[in-house]
Design an enzyme around this catalytic site. Structure first.
Site, PDB file in Angstrom:
ATOM      1  N   GLY A   1     -10.370  -6.468  -3.640  1.00 27.67           N
ATOM      2  CA  GLY A   1      -9.041  -6.744  -4.185  1.00 27.67           C
ATOM      3  C   GLY A   1      -8.186  -7.528  -3.213  1.00 27.67           C
ATOM      4  N   ASP A   2      -8.314  -7.223  -1.923  1.00 28.63           N
ATOM      5  CA  ASP A   2      -7.579  -7.989  -0.908  1.00 28.63           C
ATOM      6  C   ASP A   2      -8.099  -9.429  -0.848  1.00 28.63           C
ATOM      7  OD1 ASP A   2      -5.890  -5.824   0.330  1.00 28.63           O
ATOM      8  OD2 ASP A   2      -7.859  -4.962   0.673  1.00 28.63           O
ATOM      9  N   ARG A   3      -9.412  -9.600  -0.957  1.00 24.25           N
ATOM     10  CA  ARG A   3      -9.983 -10.941  -0.971  1.00 24.25           C
ATOM     11  C   ARG A   3      -9.460 -11.736  -2.173  1.00 24.25           C
ATOM     12  NH1 ARG A   3     -11.754 -14.952   2.059  1.00 24.25           N
ATOM     13  NH2 ARG A   3      -9.704 -15.397   1.199  1.00 24.25           N
TER      14      ARG A   3
ATOM     15  N   TYR B   1       0.819  -1.214   0.000  1.00 24.59           N
ATOM     16  CA  TYR B   1       0.000   0.000   0.000  1.00 24.59           C
ATOM     17  C   TYR B   1       0.855   1.267   0.000  1.00 24.59           C
ATOM     18  CZ  TYR B   1      -4.463  -2.350   0.371  1.00 24.59           C
ATOM     19  OH  TYR B   1      -5.583  -3.104   0.093  1.00 24.59           O
TER      20      TYR B   1
END
Length: 472
Positions: free
Chosen positions: A254-256, A140
Site C-alpha cells: 500500500g505504501d508502494r 498511520y
C-alpha cells in the site's frame, strides 16, 4: 526525460523488524510452531517506508514526521541512511515499532511496541508543507496529520495531495487529489451495510463513490490486492487490473502504491495514469520480494525511452534475484509486434517474478533478415515492448545471438516460442551452465512479421492515396 519532481511525505514513521526462520516442529509445551535459525532485519515503516520508496524512484523526498530521543527513533534514522531529508516534529513517548515473526516467508505473529504520538507542529514543518509542489500524507493514526491539518487543507487547494488513510487516523482534508484506502479500509470508512449479493468490485465501487462525496475528494482509488485498483471520481469507476498475479509478501504494498501515485502526480501525470503506474509498481514490489527488498540500494530513475536500456534491465534482474525471485528472459527482433509475440511474453511472465525482453539491435536485424528490415527502428520497438504490462525491462544486443547479454542477465528461465526446437538454440548450453532452463511455449500458428508485411504490401491502396503518403 526530465528529472522526477520533488515530493513531500507527511505522516507517522514506524520502525519494522522481521524475524525470519524455519518452523519444522511444534513446541512440546503448547501447539505452537518453533521458529529456528531466525535472522533479524530492520527497515523503515509507515510514512518512512513510503518516503524511502519514493526516494528509490530517484526523486528528492522530504519526510515530515515525529521522532524522539529513544533508540527506535535513532535506529529509524540510521535505516533511512540519508536517502530523504528529515523535518522532525517532537514525539511524545517512544516511536512505534512492529516485529513480525515469519517461517519460510509466512507471517506467524506480530508484536507491536511504542505508543508515541506527534506532539505539535513546528515552523519548519509548516514551511515545508507551504512550499511543497506535491504532498503524500501517509497517515498511520499517530498524530502527524492531525497537528498539520490546517496546512494540509491549504496545500490541497494548491497542489496535488494524495492521502493514504488509516482506520485510526484523520479524515482526508477536503480537496485532496486522490485517497488510497484498501478494500477493507474503504468498507469500514463507508460504513454502510454491504449490499446483499454484491461482489467485491460492486462493493468497492459503491464504497469509493460514497467516500468521494463524504470526503469531498477529487478521486478515490480502492486497492484490491492482486486484482489491482478501482478508481472513482464519484461516477462510473475505472478498474485498473494488475499486469500479472504476483505471489509474495504484500507488507508495504500500500505504501508502494501511494508513493508511486503521489510521485507521478507530482510529475504532472493525470490521475488515471498515476493509478495505473501505482498498480504496476505495487505488483512489481510484491513480485520482487516486498519488504525483504527494502534493504537494497535505491533504484535510479528509469532511463529515457530512447536511451540505452540494458543497464536498467540488468538492475531489474539483479534486484529480483537478490530477493529470491525468478528471472525470466525472452528474446527476438519483435519487428511489427503481433499477437504471437504478445502471447509468448504473457506466458513467459507468468512463469516468474520479472520478464526481461532481449531485443535485436537494428544492425543485428539487418544481418539476420536482410536489407529491408527492421520495419520498425529499435527505439520504437523498445517503446512498444515497454508499454506491455507483462514486460518489466528491455535489453538490446547487437550480436546475431544473445549469448553475451544472457551471460550478464543469467536468467533462471529463457523463454522461446514453440516453433523452435531445443537443439536449434545455440544459447541453450549457456543458460544451462548456471542452472537455468530453456522453456518452450506454444506458438500461435499463422502469426509472423514477414506474413503481416507481405499482406500489407499486397493490399490495394485507397483511391487517391499516393505511395508513401498516409492519411492525416
Amino acid at each position: 526525460m526530465s528529472a522526477p519532481a520533488p515530493l513531500l511525505v507527511v505522516g507517522d514513521a514506524l520502525l519494522d523488524h522481521d524475524l525470519c526462520g524455519r518452523a519444522e516442529r511444534l513446541a512440546p509445551d503448547a501447539p505452537v510452531p518453533v521458529v529456528s535459525a531466525a535472522r533479524r532485519t530492520t527497515r523503515p515503516g509507515g510514512a518512512a517506508l513510503a518516503a524511502w520508496l519514493a526516494a528509490a524512484d530517484g526523486r528528492p523526498v522530504t519526510l515530515v514526521t515525529a521522532l524522539g530521543d529513544d533508540e527506535s527513533s535513532a535506529c529509524l534514522v540510521r535505516a533511512l541512511g540519508g536517502r530523504v531529508r528529515l523535518v522532525r516534529l517532537p514525539l511524545t513517548g517512544d516511536l512505534s515499532s512492529k516485529t513480525r515473526v515469519l517461517a519460510e516467508g509466512t507471517p506467524l505473529l506480530r508484536l507491536d511496541d511504542g505508543d508515541g504520538r506527534a506532539r505539535e507542529a513546528t515552523d519548519e514543518a509548516r514551511r515545508a508543507v507551504a512550499e511543497a509542489g506535491a504532498v503524500l500524507v501517509a497517515d498511520y493514526g499517530r498524530g502527524t496529520a492531525e497537528v498539520l491539518r490546517e496546512e494540509l487543507a491549504t496545500a490541497a487547494a494548491r497542489v496535488p495531495v494524495v492521502w493514504d488513510p488509516h482506520p485510526r487516523g484523520e479524515r482526508p482534508v477536503p480537496g485532496v487529489r486522490l485517497v488510497t484506502p484498501s478494500a477493507s479500509e474503504a468498507r469500514g470508512f463507508a460504513g454502510d451495510e454491504r449490499p446483499e449479493g454484491a461482489g467485491a468490485l460492486q462493493t468497492a465501487a459503491r464504497d469509493a463513490d460514497t467516500l468521494v462525496r463524504a470526503w469531498r475528494a477529487a478521486s478515490v482509488a480502492v486497492t484490491l490486492g492482486g486484482r489491482g485498483a478501482l478508481l472513482s471520481h464519484g461516477d462510473t469507476p475505472l478498474l485498473v487490473p494488475s499486469p500479472v498475479t504476483a505471489d509474495g509478501d504484500a507488507c508495504g504494498a500500500g505504501d508502494r502504491f501511494a508513493a508511486t501515485a503521489a510521485g507521478l502526480l507530482a510529475d504532472g501525470e493525470l490521475t488515471e495514469s498515476a493509478v495505473r503506474g501505482a498498480v504496476h509498481a505495487a505488483t512489481r514490489y510484491v513480485a520482487e520480494g516486498g519488504a525483504r527488498a527494502v534493504s537494497a540500494p535505491p533504484v535510479p530513475a528509469p532511463p529515457a525511452v530512447d536511451a540505452e536500456p540494458t543497464d536498467d534491465a540488468l538492475r531489474t534482474a539483479a534486484r529480483v534475484r537478490a530477493a529470491g525471485g525468478t528471472v525470466v528472459a525472452a528474446g527476438g527482433c519483435f519487428d511489427l509486434l503481433h499477437a504471437g509475440h504478445v502471447a509468448l511474453l504473457q506466458a513467459a511472465r507468468r512463469t516468474g517474478d520479472c520478464l526481461v525482453v532481449c531485443v535485436n539491435s537494428d544492425a543485428s536485424v539487418r544481418r539476420r533478415k536482410g536489407g529491408g528490415r527492421p520495419l520498425v527502428p529499435v527505439a520504437d520497438r523498445i517503446r512498444v515492448l515497454r508499454a506491455l504490462e507483462c514486460v518489466d525491462a528491455v535489453a538490446v544486443f547487437d550480436e546475431d545471438t544473445p549469448e553475451r547479454l544472457l551471460a550478464e542477465l543469467r536468467p533462471h528461465i529463457w523463454a522461446k516460442g514453440g516453433d523452435y526446437a531445443l537443439e536449434r538454440l545455440p544459447e541453450a548450453p549457456l543458460v544451462e551452465s548456471w542452472g537455468g532452463q530453456v522453456v518452450l511455449f506454444p506458438y500461435l500458428d499463422g502469426r509472423s512479421t514477414t506474413g503481416i508485411a507481405e499482406r500489407a504490401a499486397l493490399s490495394p491502396r485507397p483511391a487517391g492515396l499516393a505511395p508513401g503518403r498516409g492519411h492525416r
